[in-house]
Design an enzyme around this catalytic site. Sequence first.
Site, PDB file in Angstrom:
ATOM      1  N   ARG A   1      47.540  35.693  31.137  1.00 16.59           N
ATOM      2  CA  ARG A   1      46.156  35.505  31.599  1.00 16.59           C
ATOM      3  C   ARG A   1      45.235  35.230  30.414  1.00 16.59           C
ATOM      4  O   ARG A   1      44.361  36.012  30.078  1.00 16.59           O
ATOM      5  CB  ARG A   1      45.747  36.716  32.412  1.00 16.59           C
ATOM      6  CG  ARG A   1      46.417  36.595  33.768  1.00 16.59           C
ATOM      7  CD  ARG A   1      46.131  37.704  34.666  1.00 16.59           C
ATOM      8  NE  ARG A   1      46.158  37.223  36.051  1.00 16.59           N
ATOM      9  CZ  ARG A   1      46.060  38.002  37.100  1.00 16.59           C
ATOM     10  NH1 ARG A   1      45.886  39.276  36.941  1.00 16.59           N
ATOM     11  NH2 ARG A   1      46.087  37.509  38.311  1.00 16.59           N
TER      12      ARG A   1
ATOM     13  N   GLN B   1      44.247  29.446  32.661  1.00 18.98           N
ATOM     14  CA  GLN B   1      43.545  29.761  33.913  1.00 18.98           C
ATOM     15  C   GLN B   1      43.898  28.806  35.039  1.00 18.98           C
ATOM     16  O   GLN B   1      44.030  29.203  36.181  1.00 18.98           O
ATOM     17  CB  GLN B   1      42.036  29.782  33.676  1.00 18.98           C
ATOM     18  CG  GLN B   1      41.575  31.189  33.377  1.00 18.98           C
ATOM     19  CD  GLN B   1      40.100  31.310  33.132  1.00 18.98           C
ATOM     20  OE1 GLN B   1      39.345  30.381  33.381  1.00 18.98           O
ATOM     21  NE2 GLN B   1      39.692  32.456  32.636  1.00 18.98           N
TER      22      GLN B   1
ATOM     23  N   ASP C   1      46.950  29.812  36.975  1.00 12.40           N
ATOM     24  CA  ASP C   1      46.963  31.192  37.462  1.00 12.40           C
ATOM     25  C   ASP C   1      47.161  31.232  38.981  1.00 12.40           C
ATOM     26  O   ASP C   1      46.220  31.372  39.762  1.00 12.40           O
ATOM     27  CB  ASP C   1      45.651  31.877  37.044  1.00 12.40           C
ATOM     28  CG  ASP C   1      45.661  33.363  37.355  1.00 12.40           C
ATOM     29  OD1 ASP C   1      46.609  33.833  38.005  1.00 12.40           O
ATOM     30  OD2 ASP C   1      44.708  34.042  36.950  1.00 12.40           O
TER      31      ASP C   1
ATOM     32  N   SER D   1      46.136  34.646  40.876  1.00 10.05           N
ATOM     33  CA  SER D   1      44.712  34.801  41.240  1.00 10.05           C
ATOM     34  C   SER D   1      44.367  33.937  42.439  1.00 10.05           C
ATOM     35  O   SER D   1      43.637  34.365  43.332  1.00 10.05           O
ATOM     36  CB  SER D   1      43.802  34.411  40.072  1.00 10.05           C
ATOM     37  OG  SER D   1      43.916  35.354  39.056  1.00 10.05           O
TER      38      SER D   1
ATOM     39  N   TYR E   1      45.801  44.619  33.243  1.00 13.46           N
ATOM     40  CA  TYR E   1      46.349  45.244  34.448  1.00 13.46           C
ATOM     41  C   TYR E   1      46.207  46.768  34.377  1.00 13.46           C
ATOM     42  O   TYR E   1      46.096  47.340  33.295  1.00 13.46           O
ATOM     43  CB  TYR E   1      47.836  44.900  34.598  1.00 13.46           C
ATOM     44  CG  TYR E   1      48.098  43.456  34.947  1.00 13.46           C
ATOM     45  CD1 TYR E   1      47.840  42.981  36.215  1.00 13.46           C
ATOM     46  CD2 TYR E   1      48.603  42.572  34.006  1.00 13.46           C
ATOM     47  CE1 TYR E   1      48.093  41.661  36.550  1.00 13.46           C
ATOM     48  CE2 TYR E   1      48.853  41.245  34.320  1.00 13.46           C
ATOM     49  CZ  TYR E   1      48.592  40.799  35.597  1.00 13.46           C
ATOM     50  OH  TYR E   1      48.843  39.489  35.925  1.00 13.46           O
TER      51      TYR E   1
HETATM   52  P1  NAD Z   1      46.527  43.484  40.447  1.00 17.28           P
HETATM   53  O1  NAD Z   1      46.791  42.612  41.618  1.00 17.28           O
HETATM   54  O2  NAD Z   1      47.644  43.789  39.520  1.00 17.28           O
HETATM   55  O3  NAD Z   1      45.943  44.869  40.993  1.00 17.28           O
HETATM   56  C1  NAD Z   1      44.845  44.913  41.854  1.00 17.28           C
HETATM   57  C2  NAD Z   1      43.885  46.001  41.421  1.00 17.28           C
HETATM   58  O4  NAD Z   1      44.417  47.286  41.724  1.00 17.28           O
HETATM   59  C3  NAD Z   1      43.563  46.017  39.932  1.00 17.28           C
HETATM   60  O5  NAD Z   1      42.173  45.838  39.757  1.00 17.28           O
HETATM   61  C4  NAD Z   1      44.027  47.391  39.488  1.00 17.28           C
HETATM   62  O6  NAD Z   1      43.192  47.951  38.484  1.00 17.28           O
HETATM   63  C5  NAD Z   1      43.922  48.171  40.770  1.00 17.28           C
HETATM   64  N1  NAD Z   1      44.672  49.432  40.774  1.00 17.28           N
HETATM   65  C6  NAD Z   1      45.943  49.670  40.372  1.00 17.28           C
HETATM   66  N2  NAD Z   1      46.251  50.972  40.546  1.00 17.28           N
HETATM   67  C7  NAD Z   1      45.165  51.573  41.088  1.00 17.28           C
HETATM   68  C8  NAD Z   1      44.881  52.885  41.503  1.00 17.28           C
HETATM   69  N3  NAD Z   1      45.771  53.864  41.415  1.00 17.28           N
HETATM   70  N4  NAD Z   1      43.660  53.136  42.003  1.00 17.28           N
HETATM   71  C9  NAD Z   1      42.736  52.156  42.121  1.00 17.28           C
HETATM   72  N5  NAD Z   1      42.947  50.891  41.745  1.00 17.28           N
HETATM   73  C10 NAD Z   1      44.150  50.600  41.239  1.00 17.28           C
HETATM   74  O7  NAD Z   1      45.300  42.960  39.601  1.00 17.28           O
HETATM   75  P2  NAD Z   1      44.718  41.490  39.496  1.00 17.28           P
HETATM   76  O8  NAD Z   1      43.862  41.205  40.655  1.00 17.28           O
HETATM   77  O9  NAD Z   1      45.846  40.576  39.228  1.00 17.28           O
HETATM   78  O10 NAD Z   1      43.776  41.604  38.242  1.00 17.28           O
HETATM   79  C11 NAD Z   1      44.128  42.365  37.081  1.00 17.28           C
HETATM   80  C12 NAD Z   1      43.154  42.069  35.958  1.00 17.28           C
HETATM   81  O11 NAD Z   1      43.372  40.795  35.415  1.00 17.28           O
HETATM   82  C13 NAD Z   1      41.693  42.082  36.364  1.00 17.28           C
HETATM   83  O12 NAD Z   1      40.958  42.635  35.295  1.00 17.28           O
HETATM   84  C14 NAD Z   1      41.340  40.649  36.470  1.00 17.28           C
HETATM   85  O13 NAD Z   1      39.960  40.426  36.317  1.00 17.28           O
HETATM   86  C15 NAD Z   1      42.142  40.107  35.340  1.00 17.28           C
HETATM   87  N6  NAD Z   1      42.364  38.679  35.477  1.00 17.28           N
HETATM   88  C16 NAD Z   1      42.202  37.881  34.375  1.00 17.28           C
HETATM   89  C17 NAD Z   1      42.421  36.523  34.478  1.00 17.28           C
HETATM   90  C18 NAD Z   1      42.286  35.615  33.306  1.00 17.28           C
HETATM   91  O14 NAD Z   1      41.759  36.011  32.311  1.00 17.28           O
HETATM   92  N7  NAD Z   1      42.769  34.406  33.402  1.00 17.28           N
HETATM   93  C19 NAD Z   1      42.806  35.982  35.680  1.00 17.28           C
HETATM   94  C20 NAD Z   1      42.966  36.825  36.786  1.00 17.28           C
HETATM   95  C21 NAD Z   1      42.749  38.178  36.654  1.00 17.28           C
END
Ligand code: NAD
Length: 379
Positions: A122, A127, A130, A133, A229
């Site tokens: 990420r 992006q 991705d 996402s 994550y």
């Molecule tokens: P994910 O699908 O792995 O998880 C979904 C959410 O569940 C996450 O926000 C995680 O913190 C939360 N979670 C896990 N365990 C938990 C618990 N016990 N209680 C409450 N919440 C809990 O996550 P995602 O949607 O793939 O995103 C992960 C991170 O990556 C985020 O910060 C997102 O903004 C970031 N991201 C960055 C990019 C990039 O830079 N290109 C792209 C997409 C996402």
Amino acid sequence: MAFTVGVPRERVAGERRVALVPEVVARLKKENIDVVVEAGAGDTAFHPDAAYTEAGATIGDRAAAFGADVVVKVQPPMAEEIGLLSAGTVYIGFLAPLDQPDVSEQLAQQGVTALSMELVPRISRAQKMDALSAMASLAGYKAVLMAADVLPKFFPLLTTAAGTIRPANALILGAGVAGLQAIATARRLGARVAGYDIRDAVREEVQSLGATFVELELEVANMQDAGGYAKAMAEEKARRQTELLVPFIGKSDVVITTALIPGRPAPTLITEEAVAAMAPGSVIVDLAAPNGGNCALTKPGETVTHNGVQIIGHPNLPAEMPVHASQLYARTLMAMIQEFADDGQFTPNFEDEIFKGACVAHGGEVVNERVKGLLVGKG
Ligand code: NAD
């Protein structure tokens, strides 16, 4: 000489997405990349064979699609499909490498170079690749619509001649990509929305969407890894978290859960006790169902009713929106293909952070350390 990209028809029940859409075929053709599509591959996403032909693709049989230089798919390949790939073929798609490491191993044994869309790092350059996402966003949106559909109440505040209707309370657990889209969608429908995540870093994003951020008396420092994550919690802390969530869950009409930890079963956030605290007629949509579920009562692939509370464990929400899901997924695949297409060839490049991050199998070996570790653990 150009290389060929093959698009097999998906065979997993309920999968309506297709890896490439005609629009993307046309764009690849412009770059002298040929595409062969298995007959009927796009039917469930409303792209008939004729649309692919018009975009410049060839329609072929299963063997032709799997016989291409680069094969792209949505669902991880089944053993029988891996058997159709030749040594030296590049395979790009979702591979669930941390949940099903055997798939990566079988691809390696077949001599395939396999890239996992889940492992695309990420970083900003990646992006446009991705896919996680893109799919999470669709799932978050659809989850709210499903909840709204079965909730025996309005979402918005309504003032009518017959009296005022209070808005529904929606709670979104996990505020990553899916959760934030769910919050935005529930807000648009007029619900009163609260969001919660173990990563304190998302508080402002939740609030900027017009939702309140649920504060629990729980130590949350260092709950985020270097990749952004969430990390798994110690057992005692996890238990405490579920207890503290009960009153928030109890006053919600709708709970959408999205919490995931890469490579581990989804954390339990909703206990049976929490479900019992909800009013009959309330709805839980558990987006983590394919990873075991965030609710203790979730049955992946089913809707169960407990004390009048419906718990929806849909196995594949992006497949319910096959047009846009396929379009977005196809664009992420196109970006991957373009990134490594060089001089008429698809060229593996282990110096490249994206290639190295996404590649799970090459030269007969599993090359990703985490996947390798899981395989050793199994053996
Ligand atoms: P994910 O699908 O792995 O998880 C979904 C959410 O569940 C996450 O926000 C995680 O913190 C939360 N979670 C896990 N365990 C938990 C618990 N016990 N209680 C409450 N919440 C809990 O996550 P995602 O949607 O793939 O995103 C992960 C991170 O990556 C985020 O910060 C997102 O903004 C970031 N991201 C960055 C990019 C990039 O830079 N290109 C792209 C997409 C996402």
